[in-house]
Design a protein around this motif. Structure first.
Motif: not given
Length: 507
Positions: A408-413, A425-432
């Motif tokens: 999640d590059y936006f959250a890093t800001k 390194e911040i991550y976000k949910s996607k779904g699978c």
């Protein structure tokens, strides 16, 4: 041609070939689907003899394959749902009379009286099968609540999984009323009353396991809506080590539980795992030499070794009146489901001061806010410092699915705004498929523990202000819920959206 290598495909769709009695095939555990663009007969190793014997009687050249147990179970349930839907449509078209509805109510009552396992009952009415399928799906998906809602032109079923609601199925309006009638019957509620709220309970049996369900029915503008809470059994109560609170908090909680008197409070919003924590504490102190009694609304975990009392305000059995009676029952440990008012707070505090170990919950957002809340309930500060041993504030945080989470590059800001490392390194949910497209795989407890030590007791002589106490606890080195959310965020285990939803504060 029999392929004995177990085929794994949990997303096969149910298919009904022409000129084959699918009902009979299903009874013989033979299923059908399209595999690699070819109609295929499917079975599992568990029912190899029955399915292959029936297949040999069919005049068909379709290939026969073996599914792994997980894929077979999913496909089998899809066939059951398909049968229920067809039966419901047929019933709506052919039979809408009051007489038949009454007969179905009777058959449902008989079905429940015999305590049939919902997975093995073949003779139940279509609506019963549909409701049973909902329960089965909810438990397989780890749902805590089933919502049946009605809107202007349709109804829908939603499951609350890991604290968040997700749609399960859309319903026609005429079907919703039939489903709600069945739920009323199994909950011993009045099926003719649609003007006032009703509350009830029922039991279901799935795979030999009995599960309690709390039912709430509420009339709305477009019709009645139902919320069913799936209550846990004694076997489902975790130990304090399984709560996921961290070794630092667990060590301190174990020390608190060694006390023979005093009060331990667990706080947090609805759905934060407070009741689960209290029952884990009870499990820790439960020994043959102790008398444990609880007063709850409702009883969410059934225990074989603890006396549990259900609040019933209609007959005057409130938390306050129940505690008074409990104190005459020679208890060692008392668990009060929730401190809601001044009277309950006063009696609970005095019970803690007179030689009883008391567990209870409060709806506050932090450990420090609990002191202010008790003071608002007219509890004197010197009584708080004497009776309260510790306060655990907790939340349940959803953990990202490791198979599909993405950066999640936006959250890093937003690192400066929320006080986490700019290098994280911040991550976000996607779904699978692995996480049923939710983006999250599980939940974990995070908490902050305030111990009523001499420093806090000294502060209470001067103030009960939440902010002052919070600053004091921070100076002592207590890690707050926000601090622990940041750790989970920086480790890539949860998303910024989830951390904010749980309570990550701005810097």
């Amino acid at each position: 041609m029999l392929n004995l290598s177990a085929l794994h495909d949990p997303y096969l769709e149910a298919y009904e070939p022409e000129n084959i009695d699918v009902e009979l095939a299903l009874r013989n555990y033979l299923l059908f689907s399209v595999v690699e663009n070819e109609t295929t007969a499917l079975m599992s190793e568990q029912y190899l003899a029955e399915a292959s014997s029936y297949y040999s009687k069919l005049s068909t050249n379709m290939p026969l394959k073996v599914l792994d147990e997980d894929s077979y179970e999913r496909l089998y349930n899809k066939f059951l749902e398909l049968r229920s839907e067809k039966a419901i449509e047929s019933m709506n078209e052919e039979d809408g009379s009051d007489e038949s509805e009454g007969e179905e109510d009777i058959s449902l009552t008989e079905f429940l009286r015999t305590s049939s396992d919902i997975l093995t009952s073949e003779e139940s009415a279509p609506i019963i099968k549909f409701v049973n399928a909902l329960f089965f799906q909810a438990i397989k998906k780890r749902a805590s609540d089933i919502h049946i809602e009605v809107h202007e032109n349709r109804g829908e079923v939603r499951f609350r999984i890991d604290g968040v609601l997700s749609k399960n199925v859309d319903l026609e309006l005429k079907v919703v009323s039939l489903i709600i009638s069945r739920i009323k019957v199994i909950s011993n509620l009045d099926i003719s009353e649609k003007r006032i709220p009703q509350d009830g309970r029922t039991q279901i049996k799935i795979s030999g396991k009995t599960i309690d369900v709390r039912v709430s029915i509420l009339p709305t503008f477009h019709g009645e809506r139902v919320v069913m809470r799936i209550l846990m059994q004694n076997d489902d109560i975790p130990t304090i080590y399984e709560l996921g609170l961290g070794d630092d908090i667990i060590g301190e909680v174990k020390k608190l539980l060694l006390n023979s008197h005093g009060m331990i409070l667990v706080t947090g919003p609805t759905g934060s795992g407070k009741t689960t924590s209290l029952h884990a504490f009870l499990k820790e102190v439960d020994t043959p030499g102790k008398n444990l009694i609880t007063i709850e609304d409702p009883v969410e975990y059934k225990s074989d070794t603890i006396s549990q009392i259900q609040v019933n305000e209609k007959v005057g059995l409130t938390f306050a009146t129940a505690i008074r009676s409990i104190l005459r029952q020679d208890p060692d440990t008392i668990m009060i489901g929730e401190i809601r008012d001044e009277e309950t707070a006063n009696i609970a505090i005095r019970a803690a001061l007179t030689g009883h170990l008391v567990f209870s919950t409060l709806h506050t957002n932090s450990a420090a806010a609990t002191i202010s809340r008790l003071a608002d309930m007219k509890i004197e500060p010197f009584l708080i410092s004497s009776a309260v041993l510790g306060v655990l504030a907790q939340r349940l945080v959803r953990i990202l699915c490791t198979k599909c989470k993405e950066r999640d590059y936006f959250a890093t800001k937003m690192a400066d705004e929320f006080s986490f490392k700019t290098t994280a390194e911040i991550y976000k949910s996607k779904g699978c498929k692995e996480c049923a497209f939710s983006g999250y795989s599980s939940r974990e407890s995070v908490g902050e523990l305030m111990i009523m030590d001499n420093l806090i007791k000294k502060a209470l002589k001067v103030t009960t202000d939440e902010l002052t106490i919070k600053k004091l606890l921070k100076r002592k080195g207590m890690k707050t819920i926000s601090d622990k959310l940041i750790i989970l965020l920086e480790d890539g285990r949860t998303s910024l959206d989830e951390a904010i939803r749980i309570g990550l504060a701005h810097a």
